[in-house]
Scaffold this active site. Structure first.
Site, PDB file in Angstrom:
ATOM      1  N   HIS A 123      38.053  11.657   0.322  1.00 49.35           N
ATOM      2  CA  HIS A 123      39.119  12.649   0.443  1.00 49.35           C
ATOM      3  C   HIS A 123      39.587  12.720   1.894  1.00 49.35           C
ATOM      4  CE1 HIS A 123      38.068  15.112  -3.438  1.00 49.35           C
ATOM      5  NE2 HIS A 123      38.034  13.799  -3.641  1.00 49.35           N
ATOM      6  N   GLU A 125      39.885  15.181   4.048  1.00 46.47           N
ATOM      7  CA  GLU A 125      39.051  15.949   4.963  1.00 46.47           C
ATOM      8  C   GLU A 125      37.756  15.203   5.302  1.00 46.47           C
ATOM      9  OE1 GLU A 125      41.041  18.951   2.107  1.00 46.47           O
ATOM     10  OE2 GLU A 125      40.219  16.916   2.056  1.00 46.47           O
ATOM     11  N   CYS A 156      34.734  19.011   0.137  1.00 47.46           N
ATOM     12  CA  CYS A 156      35.298  18.965   1.482  1.00 47.46           C
ATOM     13  C   CYS A 156      34.982  20.229   2.278  1.00 47.46           C
ATOM     14  CB  CYS A 156      36.801  18.739   1.402  1.00 47.46           C
ATOM     15  SG  CYS A 156      37.254  17.116   0.748  1.00 47.46           S
TER      16      CYS A 156
END
Length: 236
Positions: A123, A125, A156
């Site tokens: 992801h 992040e 995250c």
């Protein structure tokens, strides 16, 4: 009773980090009203033994009255560009940047590329945190702020907590985008969950959403037209 109330008001103001709040501040006015009500049920004590409840009341009031500043918009625009680059390279239009608080320097920027790397943890992040840790040669990002174009998922947000990042700003809320972007259902809110994150410090994590909310949400307008995962996963 009035004496007890005024004493608790002083306690709440004394607990506020940074410079003392002005008496005309709306935040202080609201906090004082709440503290006055709490005075009826929360016993007073020495400053070093202030009840946890009285310490957190002012934090929550400040959190709810947080305003978006130009610098926050500046960094979110950088996260938007990272999201656009991720989409152009075959990923999902979600971006993140990490900023050093002391200098304002952006130390890393990344997008979401789960489909490209076939890594479910890739992801925006997480990628941003990984890049920063590799570049800095450290796993401790205390003193840095994370910006993301979308409200972080459970993974995250937890990754930010493990990295000891105390501040997270995001653009679009989960309600603004296709629900399939989140694998966990429910009324989960990062802004509320932040207070329960364990940073291994006395500080609480602060999470604020809505920075360039519409612009960040528009990045994912066409997400429902895409395959969420690979074609193989869809047909299996």
């Amino acid at each position: 009773m009035a004496k007890a109330a005024s004493g608790l008001e002083r306690v709440c103001q004394w607990q506020t980090p940074g410079p003392k709040p002005r008496s005309v501040s709306v935040g202080v006015a609201i906090a004082s009203a709440i503290c006055a009500r709490l005075a009826r049920r929360v016993p007073l004590g020495p400053p070093n033994k202030i009840p946890v409840l009285s310490r957190r009341v002012f934090y929550l009031v400040r959190q709810s009255s947080a305003t978006i500043k130009p610098m926050q918009q500046k960094y979110m625009h950088m996260a938007v560009r990272a999201a656009q680059q991720a989409k152009a390279s075959g990923g999902v239009a979600i971006g993140a940047v990490l900023v050093e608080n002391a200098t304002g320097k952006v130390v890393s920027a990344a997008g979401s590329n789960v489909g490209v790397t076939h890594d479910p943890t890739s992801h925006a992040e997480v990628n941003c945190i990984r890049q920063a840790c590799k570049q800095l040669g450290a796993d401790d990002l205390y003193g840095y702020t994370l910006y993301s174009t979308l409200e972080p998922c459970h993974m995250c947000l937890s990754a930010a907590a493990w990295a000891r990042i105390t501040k997270v700003f995001f653009g679009a809320y989960r309600k603004d985008v296709d629900p399939t972007l989140f694998d966990i259902k429910g009324d989960f809110s990062d802004e509320q969950e932040a207070a329960r994150m364990n940073l291994r410090e006395q500080d609480q994590m602060q999470v604020v959403g809505g920075v360039l909310e519409k612009e960040c949400a528009s990045l994912l307008d066409s997400y429902h037209e895409m395959f969420k995962h690979s074609k193989a996963a869809q047909t299996s």
